[in-house]
Design an enzyme around this catalytic site. Structure first.
Site, mmCIF file in Angstrom:
data_model
loop_
_atom_site.group_PDB
_atom_site.id
_atom_site.type_symbol
_atom_site.label_atom_id
_atom_site.label_comp_id
_atom_site.label_asym_id
_atom_site.label_seq_id
_atom_site.Cartn_x
_atom_site.Cartn_y
_atom_site.Cartn_z
ATOM 1 N N GLY A 32 0.802 -1.218 0.000
ATOM 2 C CA GLY A 32 0.000 0.000 0.000
ATOM 3 C C GLY A 32 0.836 1.270 0.000
ATOM 4 O O GLY A 32 1.862 1.369 -0.677
ATOM 5 N N ASP A 34 2.691 2.456 2.369
ATOM 6 C CA ASP A 34 4.013 2.192 2.941
ATOM 7 C C ASP A 34 4.986 1.706 1.868
ATOM 8 O O ASP A 34 6.093 2.230 1.729
ATOM 9 C CB ASP A 34 3.867 1.141 4.049
ATOM 10 C CG ASP A 34 5.078 1.020 4.952
ATOM 11 O OD1 ASP A 34 5.922 1.940 4.980
ATOM 12 O OD2 ASP A 34 5.174 0.000 5.657
ATOM 13 N N GLY A 120 -7.003 1.292 3.748
ATOM 14 C CA GLY A 120 -6.620 0.338 2.709
ATOM 15 C C GLY A 120 -6.628 -1.077 3.263
ATOM 16 O O GLY A 120 -7.665 -1.568 3.740
#
Length: 169
Positions: A32, A34, A120
């Site tokens: 995601g 990150d 997410g």
């Protein structure tokens, strides 16, 4: 009071003082937002995470690292609640935004870009995530002058815009 806007785009391309990363507790990169931040920013971000956070971060907490190759100067990492792990207390999600703004103030950040934290893969319902984000950013005392909520699709941006409209008229 901070000026908050909804933006459709890629958080890694935002030209702001700091971007906020929706990190995992390990602080070692992931999927995601990150993963996108670590890929775009290069290995310096991970190296700084390892050095500054050898034991990671707790859910709801925040800390900063270099932004590596990103246009921003800093990445403020915060660990959102993971609903799949039973973390459903809204206070944890609110803490992410408050702690990120506190870290921003420590750094002297004036412009910041946030994702919709936990909306997410951590499974927080997007409408509720947008409401919490807008309410908390607008309600937290800060020296940040401009904040952006960066949505990755039109539907998320529309949710944020509705919340902003409801709160600011």
């Amino acid at each position: 009071m901070v000026h908050l806007t909804a933006v459709l785009g890629d958080i890694t391309t935002q030209d702001v003082d700091a971007i906020v990363n929706a990190a995992s507790t390990a602080m070692r990169g992931g999927g995601g937002v990150d993963g996108a931040i670590h890929r775009a920013g290069g290995p310096g971000i991970l190296a700084d995470c390892i050095r500054r956070f050898p034991d990671g971060l707790r859910t709801g907490d925040a800390g900063w690292t270099t932004a590596g190759d990103l246009p921003a100067r800093w990445v403020i990492h915060t660990v959102g609640p993971d609903t799949r792990a039973g973390q459903t207390d809204p206070a944890l999600l609110e803490s992410c935004y408050r702690r990120a703004l506190a870290v921003a103030d420590e750094l002297g950040v004036r412009t910041i870009a946030f994702p919709l934290i936990s909306a997410g893969i951590f499974g927080w319902p997007r409408q509720d995530a947008a409401a919490i984000a807008v309410r908390t950013i607008l309600g937290t005392p800060t020296r940040v002058s401009e904040a952006r909520l960066v949505a990755f699709d039109d539907a998320a941006r529309a949710l944020v815009e509705r919340e902003l409209s409801a709160r600011t008229g």
